[in-house]
Design a protein around this motif. Structure first.
Motif, mmCIF file in Angstrom:
data_model
loop_
_atom_site.group_PDB
_atom_site.id
_atom_site.type_symbol
_atom_site.label_atom_id
_atom_site.label_comp_id
_atom_site.label_asym_id
_atom_site.label_seq_id
_atom_site.Cartn_x
_atom_site.Cartn_y
_atom_site.Cartn_z
ATOM 1 N N ASN A 35 0.814 -1.231 0.024
ATOM 2 C CA ASN A 35 -0.086 0.246 -0.089
ATOM 3 C C ASN A 35 1.064 1.077 -0.035
ATOM 4 N N SER A 36 0.962 1.742 -1.083
ATOM 5 C CA SER A 36 2.079 2.747 -1.398
ATOM 6 C C SER A 36 1.699 4.161 -0.546
ATOM 7 N N GLY A 64 -1.162 4.690 1.980
ATOM 8 C CA GLY A 64 -1.979 4.828 3.126
ATOM 9 C C GLY A 64 -3.747 4.468 2.787
ATOM 10 N N ASP A 65 -3.776 4.751 1.682
ATOM 11 C CA ASP A 65 -5.286 4.739 1.314
ATOM 12 C C ASP A 65 -5.717 3.463 1.378
ATOM 13 N N PRO A 66 -6.535 2.821 2.360
ATOM 14 C CA PRO A 66 -6.978 1.262 2.391
ATOM 15 C C PRO A 66 -7.435 0.734 0.990
ATOM 16 N N ASP A 67 -8.089 1.333 0.131
ATOM 17 C CA ASP A 67 -8.499 0.821 -1.175
ATOM 18 C C ASP A 67 -7.369 0.644 -2.120
ATOM 19 N N HIS A 68 -6.174 1.318 -1.768
ATOM 20 C CA HIS A 68 -5.254 0.871 -2.522
ATOM 21 C C HIS A 68 -4.119 -0.246 -2.194
ATOM 22 N N THR A 69 -4.831 -1.038 -1.075
ATOM 23 C CA THR A 69 -3.915 -2.215 -0.783
ATOM 24 C C THR A 69 -3.957 -3.304 -1.939
ATOM 25 N N ILE A 70 -2.935 -4.072 -2.215
ATOM 26 C CA ILE A 70 -2.965 -5.190 -2.721
ATOM 27 C C ILE A 70 -2.385 -6.230 -2.136
ATOM 28 N N ILE A 71 -2.957 -7.293 -2.161
ATOM 29 C CA ILE A 71 -2.561 -8.696 -1.456
ATOM 30 C C ILE A 71 -2.341 -9.556 -2.591
ATOM 31 N N ASN A 72 -1.148 -10.188 -2.671
ATOM 32 C CA ASN A 72 -0.708 -10.958 -3.702
ATOM 33 C C ASN A 72 0.084 -12.346 -3.203
ATOM 34 N N LEU A 73 -0.617 -13.326 -2.977
ATOM 35 C CA LEU A 73 -0.056 -14.459 -2.443
ATOM 36 C C LEU A 73 0.035 -15.342 -3.772
ATOM 37 N N SER A 74 0.808 -15.157 -4.635
ATOM 38 C CA SER A 74 0.938 -15.796 -6.012
ATOM 39 C C SER A 74 1.467 -17.087 -5.922
#
Length: 880
Positions: free
Chosen positions: A342-343, A345-355
């Motif tokens: 999350n670059s 701090g905006d919660p909507d910009h969080t990316i979770i990537n368990l590839s």
């Protein structure tokens, strides 16, 4: 010179003696001053039990210790204990205090603190307790108080933190922390050492750290003018996993500006495995491992009411292998790639990537992946889980100690889509397919009941999750459940309402085994352990049938009914069961919106309850109706009641409101102290053991008491009218009107009353007797244990006097009536005689007149007859 020296010795001795005794003379004033100063500046209640003060122990510093300190919240946190501290101690500069009145604190010690930190969903926190300072007060405070710390420490601490908005909790047990530095300097190094013997961190109901150990050896370069804290040499170790920090935290005003980086200096896969609950054991140092580990991250940005800092976490494992030397199998070929970013701090910009997540547990593979973006505005997800595990093989690669585990777990689930499609019910744009199953599972640890899942199967589709079957046993409790869950995706990603409908059947359900005070999660510890909390974002309907249900000392049989669960509220609809020899039908609600003080509102219909069984089963009966403990028989009742419960799920008696009716046919009462006192006052021992028949009363709960409306009953054959109240503090206030039959009165009471009548009869020349029954009014006061009876035979005198007065009036009325009756009778007699005489005279006259008329008539008839005979005779003579 010698004289001067002697004088100096005397002065020192006097000062020394004063230093020893002065604190004891000033102690009460110091205690009052500390409490007043604290409570004037805190929006909380500050208190402590005792004070230790010494000028000798830490000379030339003054030593001050507060014992058993408590800080209790107000408003939203009313009644919550923020902090309970065994000993809070400080050391201050004595000479500074004497010479200028200023206070310099050089040492602070906090011994055995228990601290509860709570953040509510509305953003309020229970540690925000300081009142705003007036500018002048702040200026005065800054000029008279100086923090000149050299050392501070916390010993054997306990801290819990619960964040309701984030669904997160932390429990820290056996915390020891110390810090050394020169706080008098503008720039100084603060050296700290922290150890935690027991650390649990829970998020979303999952404990990511469970009873872990933690150590932090950290140095901070502190600039007090700019309020910048920069990490020096440091290392955090959780179990065996180390992390180092670089960067700084600045707090120039209300904002907190962070620029931190962290990483693990170790690259061995083994250290990561130590974080997994159940893996970290005493022989962990002997574990054989291989594979590469990389862990790093950052926190950068400003934290305030409107913004959050950005953050990132990266974790990779390449060809990890893990094996205990004493076990036959290994965890091998572990490959993990996880990036959370999350670059800004905006919660909507969080990316979770368990590839990638792949592991081979023994010879059994597990594969999973998950990708989530825009989790707030439109959570877009793509994930899968595939596994086939024989749970009995886990002991071959992870030590199970005293635990045993068996069963077969299988999963083949894939899902993808986005929340807008879920909300719009565009099921063609959602992929959810597969199943999970568990069969033949058993699990048991030392001292805990056996858990068995005979069969469980979940089936996934875009609309719902079907629980086709759940059949199991936990200890003595068996259960069979089936049903359906709706909106699982919305619940998981957006905390939306999870809907469900289930049927639940059980032969035996023992709730006591699920209510242990020993909790393994911080969430359970920050809420009272025995309060059954109802979830918030669920809407469940449950149809239940339970043969026997055990709760504390209560046994409920043939339990049936419908239960609705939503918005932290449990609705009970037509719940019926048998208990204490009787039957119950129950409707109402149980609500845990305030988990510290659950609310309830019940309507109950009780039939044929055995009184003694009820007393033994329900502890509150002794408080509400103390008389029940001395009664034998059965009763029925219909009533409503609402109020609050405490953290042990016992009703808070002062909060109760409601009322209803109670009926009995025949009840035996014996040896109840208030009635014993009544019997002694009336000298009627038969009241000490008597029968109450045909009781039909109305009652209500209000203001901490049970109020009984006037009702009639029979007490040992005595007609009685009773009304009044019993306080939950056992105070009595009853009015009892007795109508005692003369035959039941004791000899002493009868003698007094008879003597009273004898005196009246002698003085008045009357012949009155005791009325039957004798009316006596009783006022029962005091408490159940020490009752006061406001009556005696003097009270009967008033009743008797009233009876005498009435009797006298009755006799006067009776005599007057007699005279009136006699006069009327004489008048009637005379009238009757006069009427009889007139009738006689009349009859005589009539008789005389009739006789004369008859005589005259006869004379006339005789004359006529003679004349006729004479004429006939003459006629016959002529013919001759």
């Amino acid at each position: 010179m010698k004289k001067g020296f002697k004088i100096l010795i005397v002065v020192i001795a006097v000062l020394f003696g004063a230093a020893l005794v002065a604190p004891y003379f000033l102690k009460d004033k110091i205690i009052a001053a500390i409490k007043n100063a604290a409570n004037e500046n805190l929006n909380a209640t500050f208190d402590f039990k005792d004070l230790d003060i010494s000028l000798i122990r830490s000379f030339p510093s003054v030593y001050l210790a507060l014992n058993d300190v408590s800080i209790v919240g107000k408003d939203d946190f009313k009644g919550d204990t923020l902090a309970a501290i065994k000993v809070l101690s400080v050391k201050a500069n004595l000479w500074k205090l004497i010479s200028s009145g200023n206070t310099e604190i050089r040492y602070v010690g906090v011994g055995e603190p228990r601290i509860h930190l709570i953040a509510l969903k509305n953003g309020k926190v229970n540690w925000d307790i300081t009142k705003p300072e007036e500018p002048s007060a702040a200026k005065e405070s800054s000029s008279s108080f100086h923090l000149s710390l050299k050392k501070y420490e916390i010993t054997n601490g306990w801290i819990s933190y619960r964040d309701d908005a984030l669904g997160m909790s932390t429990l820290i047990n056996q915390l020891n922390h110390s810090g050394n530095g020169d706080f008098t300097q503008d720039n100084f190094l603060l050296s700290t050492l922290t150890t935690i013997d027991d650390l649990t961190y829970t998020y979303g109901g999952v404990s990511y750290l469970l009873h872990a150990k933690a150590n932090l050896d950290a140095g901070l370069n502190i600039n007090t003018k700019t309020s910048v804290y920069t990490f020096a040499e440091n290392e955090l170790k959780i179990n065996e996993f180390p992390v180092k920090f670089t960067g700084s935290v600045a707090m120039p005003a209300d904002d907190i500006v962070m620029d931190l980086k962290f990483s693990s200096p170790k690259t061995d896969f083994k250290y990561l495995m130590s974080l997994i609950p159940g893996v970290y054991k005493s022989n962990f140092k002997d574990v054989q491992s291989s594979g590469l580990l990389a862990f790093n991250g950052f926190v950068k940005g400003t934290y305030n009411d409107n913004s959050m800092p950005g953050y990132g976490v990266n974790l990779t494992v390449d060809k990890g292998n893990f094996k205990y030397p004493s076990l036959p199998a290994a965890v091998s070929n572990v490959n993990l790639k996880l990036a959370v970013n999350n670059s800004d701090g905006d919660p909507d910009h969080t990316i979770i990537n368990l590839s990638q997540l792949h592991a081979e547990l023994g010879a059994e593979p597990v594969d999973a992946r998950l990708h989530v973006t825009t989790p707030v505005s439109n959570a877009t997800f793509d994930g899968m889980l595939k596994a086939s595990l024989n749970l009995a093989n886990i002991k071959n690669y992870i030590p199970m100690d005293d635990a045993s585990l068996t069963g077969i777990f299988k999963s083949d689930v894939t899902m993808s889509g986005n929340m807008k499609a879920v909300e719009a019910k565009q099921f063609d744009k959602i992929k959810a397919d597969g199943w999970m199953s568990l069969a033949g599972m058993t699990y048991q640890t030392k001292g805990n009941p056996l858990t068995k899942i005979n069969e469980m199967k979940l089936v996934f589709n875009p609309r719902t999750v079907q629980l086709e079957k759940l059949d199991g046993v936990v200890g003595k409790s068996d259960f069979r459940v089936n049903g359906v869950l709706d909106n699982l995706f919305g619940y998981y990603f957006n905390k939306e309402l999870l809907k469900g409908s289930f049927t639940f059947n059980s032969y035996i359900m023992d709730l006591n085994q699920f209510m242990s005070d020993n909790s393994t999660t911080a969430a359970a510890d920050t809420a009272p352990a025995s309060v059954i909390e109802i979830p918030e974002n669920v809407d469940f309907m449950l149809t239940a049938a339970i043969g026997k249900l055990f709760y504390e000392n209560k046994v409920l049989e043939s339990v049936k009914g419908n239960v609705a669960m939503r918005d932290r509220t449990l609705g009970l609809n037509d719940i019926s069961f048998n208990i204490a020899g009787g039957s119950v039908v129950m409707n109402g609600v149980y609500q845990t919106k305030d988990v510290r003080s659950p609310y309830f509102n019940f309507d109950l219909a009780l039939q044929n309850f055995d009184i003694q069984s009820t007393v033994k089963t329900f502890s509150t009966v002794k408080t509400i109706a103390a008389i029940a403990e001395r009664c034998n028989g059965k009763f029925s009742s219909g009533f409503s009641v609402n109020g609050r419960m405490d953290d042990k799920m016992e009703p808070v008696m002062q909060s109760l409101n409601g009322g209803g009716k109670l009926t009995t046919q025949s009840v035996m009462l014996s040896n109840f102290e208030p009635v014993n006192k009544l019997a002694d006052a009336l000298k009627m021992d038969q009241y000490k053991q008597m029968s109450l028949s045909n009781v039909n009363l109305s009652f209500k709960f209000k203001d901490g008491s049970v109020f009984v409306e006037p009702f009639e009953t029979s007490l040992a054959g005595t007609k009685a009218t009773i009304s009044g109240s019993t306080g939950f503090d056992q105070k009595l206030n009853y009015d009892i009107n007795l109508a005692i039959p003369k035959a039941m009165m004791g000899a002493a009471a009868t003698g007094v009353v008879n003597n009273m009548f004898a005196g009246i009869n002698k003085a008045a020349g009357t012949s009155f007797a005791m009325p039957d029954p004798v009316n006596i009014k009783v006022n029962m006061l005091g408490t159940v244990q020490k009752p006061e009876i406001k009556t005696s035979l003097k009270d009967a005198a008033g009743s008797v006097a009233a009876g005498i007065k009435q009797e006298l009036q009755n006799q006067l009325d009776s005599k007057r009536q007699d005279l009136e009756d006699k006069a009327k009778a004489e008048a009637d007699r005379l009238k009757s005689e006069a009427e009889a005489e007139a009738d006689r005279i009349k009859k005589e006259a009539e008789a005389k007149a009739k006789a004369e008329a008859d005589r005259l008539k006869k004379e006339a008839e005789d004359k006529a007859k003679k004349a006729a005979e004479d004429q006939l005779k003459n006629l016959f003579n002529k013919k001759k």
